[in-house]
Design a protein around this motif. Sequence first.
Motif, mmCIF file in Angstrom:
data_model
loop_
_atom_site.group_PDB
_atom_site.id
_atom_site.type_symbol
_atom_site.label_atom_id
_atom_site.label_comp_id
_atom_site.label_asym_id
_atom_site.label_seq_id
_atom_site.Cartn_x
_atom_site.Cartn_y
_atom_site.Cartn_z
ATOM 1 N N ASP A 153 0.963 -1.242 -0.061
ATOM 2 C CA ASP A 153 0.085 0.082 -0.067
ATOM 3 C C ASP A 153 0.818 1.132 0.013
ATOM 4 O O ASP A 153 0.429 2.425 0.302
ATOM 5 C CB ASP A 153 -1.112 -0.052 1.199
ATOM 6 N N GLY A 154 2.316 1.230 -0.251
ATOM 7 C CA GLY A 154 3.014 2.364 -0.518
ATOM 8 C C GLY A 154 3.539 2.753 1.010
ATOM 9 O O GLY A 154 4.271 3.850 0.922
ATOM 10 N N ARG A 155 3.388 2.160 1.954
ATOM 11 C CA ARG A 155 3.943 2.470 3.147
ATOM 12 C C ARG A 155 5.281 2.307 3.261
ATOM 13 O O ARG A 155 5.955 1.647 2.464
ATOM 14 C CB ARG A 155 3.459 1.736 4.502
ATOM 15 N N LYS A 156 6.064 3.056 4.320
ATOM 16 C CA LYS A 156 7.360 2.726 4.370
ATOM 17 C C LYS A 156 7.780 1.916 5.721
ATOM 18 O O LYS A 156 6.827 1.669 6.337
ATOM 19 C CB LYS A 156 8.079 4.266 4.444
ATOM 20 N N HIS A 157 8.854 1.547 5.947
ATOM 21 C CA HIS A 157 9.239 0.597 7.127
ATOM 22 C C HIS A 157 9.003 1.774 8.347
ATOM 23 O O HIS A 157 9.531 2.937 8.021
ATOM 24 C CB HIS A 157 10.767 0.325 6.922
ATOM 25 N N PRO A 158 8.704 1.116 9.542
ATOM 26 C CA PRO A 158 8.370 2.210 10.797
ATOM 27 C C PRO A 158 9.934 2.699 10.720
ATOM 28 O O PRO A 158 10.848 2.116 10.914
ATOM 29 C CB PRO A 158 8.202 1.102 11.789
ATOM 30 N N THR A 159 9.787 3.900 11.594
ATOM 31 C CA THR A 159 11.059 4.362 12.028
ATOM 32 C C THR A 159 11.861 3.628 13.215
ATOM 33 O O THR A 159 13.114 3.593 13.357
ATOM 34 C CB THR A 159 11.205 5.971 12.440
ATOM 35 N N GLU A 160 10.994 3.074 13.857
ATOM 36 C CA GLU A 160 11.484 2.493 15.251
ATOM 37 C C GLU A 160 10.912 0.835 15.029
ATOM 38 O O GLU A 160 9.680 0.583 15.163
ATOM 39 C CB GLU A 160 10.961 2.835 16.390
ATOM 40 N N LEU A 161 11.768 0.031 14.747
ATOM 41 C CA LEU A 161 11.428 -1.404 14.575
ATOM 42 C C LEU A 161 11.538 -2.300 15.729
ATOM 43 O O LEU A 161 12.688 -2.192 16.168
ATOM 44 C CB LEU A 161 12.000 -1.870 13.473
ATOM 45 N N ASN A 162 10.594 -3.031 16.101
ATOM 46 C CA ASN A 162 10.960 -4.202 17.008
ATOM 47 C C ASN A 162 11.258 -5.358 16.313
ATOM 48 O O ASN A 162 10.461 -5.969 15.438
ATOM 49 C CB ASN A 162 9.479 -4.370 17.867
ATOM 50 N N PRO A 163 12.619 -5.726 16.715
ATOM 51 C CA PRO A 163 13.210 -6.793 16.012
ATOM 52 C C PRO A 163 12.276 -8.028 16.060
ATOM 53 O O PRO A 163 11.927 -8.550 17.114
ATOM 54 C CB PRO A 163 14.350 -7.007 16.385
ATOM 55 N N THR A 164 11.887 -8.720 14.844
ATOM 56 C CA THR A 164 11.298 -9.957 14.927
ATOM 57 C C THR A 164 11.739 -11.070 13.928
ATOM 58 O O THR A 164 12.882 -10.834 13.341
ATOM 59 C CB THR A 164 9.750 -9.515 14.227
ATOM 60 N N PHE A 165 11.182 -12.202 13.933
ATOM 61 C CA PHE A 165 11.719 -13.416 13.240
ATOM 62 C C PHE A 165 11.786 -13.142 11.730
ATOM 63 O O PHE A 165 12.542 -13.593 10.914
ATOM 64 C CB PHE A 165 10.949 -14.645 13.581
ATOM 65 N N LEU A 166 10.624 -12.787 11.302
ATOM 66 C CA LEU A 166 10.190 -12.641 9.961
ATOM 67 C C LEU A 166 10.535 -11.159 9.404
ATOM 68 O O LEU A 166 10.610 -10.737 8.018
ATOM 69 C CB LEU A 166 8.941 -12.818 9.484
ATOM 70 N N GLY A 167 10.758 -10.036 10.239
ATOM 71 C CA GLY A 167 11.098 -8.732 9.663
ATOM 72 C C GLY A 167 9.893 -7.944 9.419
ATOM 73 O O GLY A 167 8.814 -8.430 9.326
ATOM 74 N N ASP A 168 9.937 -6.891 8.891
ATOM 75 C CA ASP A 168 8.976 -5.929 8.368
ATOM 76 C C ASP A 168 9.164 -5.936 6.702
ATOM 77 O O ASP A 168 10.202 -5.584 6.320
ATOM 78 C CB ASP A 168 8.985 -4.604 8.823
ATOM 79 N N SER A 169 8.335 -6.378 6.124
ATOM 80 C CA SER A 169 8.313 -6.632 4.571
ATOM 81 C C SER A 169 7.339 -5.642 3.882
ATOM 82 O O SER A 169 6.034 -5.605 4.074
ATOM 83 C CB SER A 169 7.794 -8.084 4.202
ATOM 84 N N ILE A 170 7.986 -4.874 2.999
ATOM 85 C CA ILE A 170 7.200 -3.616 2.066
ATOM 86 C C ILE A 170 7.503 -4.122 0.782
ATOM 87 O O ILE A 170 8.685 -4.457 0.228
ATOM 88 C CB ILE A 170 7.554 -2.470 2.502
ATOM 89 N N GLY A 171 6.473 -4.166 -0.259
ATOM 90 C CA GLY A 171 6.667 -4.583 -1.716
ATOM 91 C C GLY A 171 6.223 -3.487 -2.705
ATOM 92 O O GLY A 171 5.355 -2.596 -2.416
ATOM 93 N N HIS A 172 6.776 -3.657 -3.879
ATOM 94 C CA HIS A 172 6.315 -2.696 -5.054
ATOM 95 C C HIS A 172 6.504 -3.574 -5.990
ATOM 96 O O HIS A 172 7.363 -4.503 -6.358
ATOM 97 C CB HIS A 172 6.785 -1.418 -4.993
ATOM 98 N N TRP A 173 6.095 -3.361 -7.364
ATOM 99 C CA TRP A 173 6.091 -4.063 -8.697
ATOM 100 C C TRP A 173 7.286 -3.398 -9.372
ATOM 101 O O TRP A 173 7.110 -1.934 -9.335
ATOM 102 C CB TRP A 173 5.047 -3.901 -9.411
ATOM 103 N N GLU A 174 8.051 -3.998 -9.937
ATOM 104 C CA GLU A 174 8.764 -3.507 -11.071
ATOM 105 C C GLU A 174 8.579 -4.068 -12.377
ATOM 106 O O GLU A 174 9.275 -5.182 -12.586
ATOM 107 C CB GLU A 174 10.387 -3.565 -10.851
ATOM 108 N N GLY A 175 7.752 -3.715 -13.145
ATOM 109 C CA GLY A 175 6.987 -4.461 -14.360
ATOM 110 C C GLY A 175 6.422 -5.484 -13.708
ATOM 111 O O GLY A 175 5.451 -5.455 -12.912
ATOM 112 N N ASP A 176 6.728 -7.058 -14.144
ATOM 113 C CA ASP A 176 6.040 -7.998 -13.534
ATOM 114 C C ASP A 176 6.868 -8.729 -12.276
ATOM 115 O O ASP A 176 6.551 -9.883 -12.111
ATOM 116 C CB ASP A 176 5.825 -9.116 -14.798
#
Length: 264
Positions: A153-176
């Motif tokens: 949805d266009g969000r950015k990573h939080p400025t303060e992250l609580n470390p987790t096993f899977l981390g914080d994932s944000i995605g976008h499309w580059e072509g397909d």
Amino acid sequence: MVTCAKGLLILLTMSAAACFAQVPAPGPNANQLAGKPPALAPRMPDVPEMGVQRAKPDFGGHGMWRVPYVIDMAQARAGIEHPTDVPFLPWSKAEFDQATENHSKDDPEGYCLPPGVPRMMFTPYPMEILQQPSRIVMIFEGGAHVWRTIWMDGRKHPTELNPTFLGDSIGHWEGDTLVVDVVGFNDRTWLDAAGHRHTERLHVVEKYSRPNLETLHYEATIDDRGAYTKPWTITMNIPWAAGQELMEYICQENNRDVQHLVGK
């Protein structure tokens, strides 16, 4: 309910048959039998109100992805396409060598902890992808039976992250190609069963594409200057199992890894 042992070098020969028995290998499809190229990948519909003006590949469908068992992500086998010269720092090389020497007896996944990223893609239980314009959800049968959300949805990573096993994932499309940026990890996982370590500085960039109906192409770049001198990348293909469904897997129940974690 599945309770087979999994994930450790010392248990490979003991557990392989039991673990893979639940996922029948897909037979040749109609195109393969006819000598035709694989069918094209399905595509999602346009969603103008979400800013999706061109249909993107659909990574889901009625079926699941047969995640391979990759013990050592630097080796060209079990799905990894090319060997990689891992740019270790001295401490991470020493930890890796120790894991080799003691048969990975301290592997966190042997204690039913989540595998983390990118190891989720190397744990030999199937995975399903549920795709929406605003997020993509990956459901894993194994690896502590967890799910993962990739925000689209266009969000950015939080400025303060609580470390987790899977981390914080944000995605976008580059072509397909789906590009996923992942940060915010704890240091309680290994990158693979062979014992490649990482720190909380780990930054993973993943790329997913579906060149045809039968294939999910996966690329992961590891950037962790606390453990390696420079970024390094692996690529692999994951096959599709049409019509298959995930099963219940409870790692904590009757976990037989622990009694074998004796090392050397």
